[in-house]
Design an enzyme around this catalytic site. Structure first.
Site, PDB file in Angstrom:
ATOM      1  N   LYS A  97     -10.195  31.755  22.099  1.00  6.79           N
ATOM      2  CA  LYS A  97     -10.329  33.199  22.282  1.00  6.79           C
ATOM      3  C   LYS A  97     -11.711  33.543  22.842  1.00  6.79           C
ATOM      4  O   LYS A  97     -12.645  32.739  22.802  1.00  6.79           O
ATOM      5  CB  LYS A  97     -10.121  33.935  20.963  1.00  6.79           C
ATOM      6  CG  LYS A  97      -8.781  33.679  20.288  1.00  6.79           C
ATOM      7  CD  LYS A  97      -7.603  34.102  21.124  1.00  6.79           C
ATOM      8  CE  LYS A  97      -6.304  33.962  20.338  1.00  6.79           C
ATOM      9  NZ  LYS A  97      -5.120  34.242  21.161  1.00  6.79           N
ATOM     10  N   ASN A  98     -11.839  34.777  23.330  1.00  7.97           N
ATOM     11  CA  ASN A  98     -13.137  35.212  23.869  1.00  7.97           C
ATOM     12  C   ASN A  98     -14.230  35.100  22.818  1.00  7.97           C
ATOM     13  O   ASN A  98     -15.377  34.770  23.136  1.00  7.97           O
ATOM     14  CB  ASN A  98     -13.038  36.648  24.367  1.00  7.97           C
ATOM     15  CG  ASN A  98     -12.097  36.799  25.547  1.00  7.97           C
ATOM     16  OD1 ASN A  98     -11.053  36.159  25.608  1.00  7.97           O
ATOM     17  ND2 ASN A  98     -12.450  37.649  26.499  1.00  7.97           N
TER      18      ASN A  98
END
Length: 377
Positions: free
Chosen positions: A192-193
């Site tokens: 994920k970011n």
């Protein structure tokens, strides 16, 4: 050229190694493995970043969605509307809680839940809407919140793919996605970011009462040790993961900017090509943080392109190859194929190219040249 990866976590780690290693060592030295000081510090830091009154860390993003719904005291048979074109976790937790999932189509341009489809799906049994900010792009929260207010529904934001993205309302107010609905869930899966080095997740809300309920649910329903006031689960973020997230959170805006810059370069290389539809976004805005960079391939063989890229050692993927309404676990006689024209088209056209904070110009050129080589032959 450095080896191309779908997500290059090793290179990202090398830039924050000293901070991450120090945080992990602190946990080992203090033996504060669960609910330790680093967890509470991360919770406060994320609340400040998001502008959220309450962040409740938990074990993973799927748990976060489930716990958010448990906190709203939804009852078996209550209907929950969500998008057909997304990862299964969104509908999985609805089914696990014996709620009734109601899948609807998505918008062709932004691939997020279709507003008119939501309106058509509402019945007297509808109790909640779960918009997914897919691939890092904010859903149309103005319209969704208006529908929810009109029909007295809860809005549960699935923010697993868009943490850090901004949403500018029609009144001009800017806020982070995840703090607009009644409650939101996110994932800290490594890719994920904002990702940790294992599983992790969190629930966000500005509702004091709901936050109190959720804090009990994540810890076996306890507010006082061995006093179980609500039915709960065991879902806690461990301190080592919190230390990793604390190291990354101050860099999240920088990470998202790097992703948008890579997307801008991809779009420039593909501009005007008859077989490629690129994601639309404003490079000067932050409403799309590109958890994934997803193209649509039209009037060409998408699957053959996938193989062509893989043959060149370019990782790529199809998100998502099968609509949820066609998945064996979620097939339902209520669903008709004509309800999902956009989703049924997208699953045939989409392809995700490498997207992460460490992509360099040489890699992007090789990837884009390889895509064009196939389509132009």
């Amino acid at each position: 050229m450095k080896k191309i990866q779908m997500v290059d976590l090793k290179s990202q780690y090398e830039k924050i190694k000293s901070t991450v290693d120090a945080s992990i060592q602190e946990v080992l030295d203090t033996n504060t493995y669960i609910n330790g000081p680093l967890v509470h510090q991360f919770q406060k830091n994320l609340e400040d970043y998001l502008g959220a009154k309450h962040v409740i860390p938990c074990a993973n993003g799927t748990d976060a969605l489930q716990i958010a719904m448990m906190g709203l005291d939804l009852k078996p048979g209550d209907e929950v509307i969500t998008a057909d074109f997304t990862f299964a976790a969104t509908v999985e937790v609805i089914a696990l809680l014996q709620l009734t999932p109601v899948l609807v189509d998505v918008d062709m341009v932004n691939m997020n839940i279709d507003i008119e489809a939501i309106k058509k799906a509402i019945t007297p049994k509808t109790k909640a809407i779960v918009p997914v900010h897919l691939f890092g792009r904010a859903a149309n929260m103005d319209a969704i919140m208006e529908i929810a207010a009109e029909h007295n529904l809860y809005v549960i934001e699935d923010n697993a793919q868009a943490i850090g993205a901004d949403y500018v309302s029609k009144t001009g107010t800017k806020s982070k996605v995840g703090v607009i609905g009644h409650v939101a869930a996110t994932s800290f899966f490594p890719s994920k970011n904002l990702g940790c080095y294992g599983d992790g997740g969190a629930i966000f809300t500005n509702d004091d009462k709901l936050a109190h309920i959720i804090r009990g649910i994540v810890n076996h329903g306890m507010y006082e040790r061995y006093h179980h006031d609500v039915v709960g689960v065991n879902s806690r973020l461990d301190s080592i993961q919190a230390g990793v997230l604390n190291a990354k959170l101050p860099l999240l805006n920088e990470y998202n900017t790097a992703r948008r810059l890579a997307a801008t370069k991809y779009n420039a290389a593909f501009a005007g090509h008859a077989n490629i539809i690129v994601p639309e976004f404003d490079a000067n805005e932050n409403d799309h943080v590109f958890h994934q960079y997803v193209l649509r391939i039209v009037d060409a063989d998408r699957n053959a392109l996938l193989q062509h890229l893989q043959d060149k050692a370019i990782p790529c993927a199809i998100y998502y190859p099968i609509p949820l309404h066609s998945q064996k676990a979620y097939v339902d006689v209520r669903y008709k194929e004509e309800q999902f024209p956009v989703t049924n088209q997208l699953v045939k056209e989409v392809i995700a190219l490498p997207m992460h904070t460490e992509l360099d110009d040489e890699q992007i050129k090789f990837i884009t040249d390889s895509v064009l080589e196939f389509l132009n032959k």
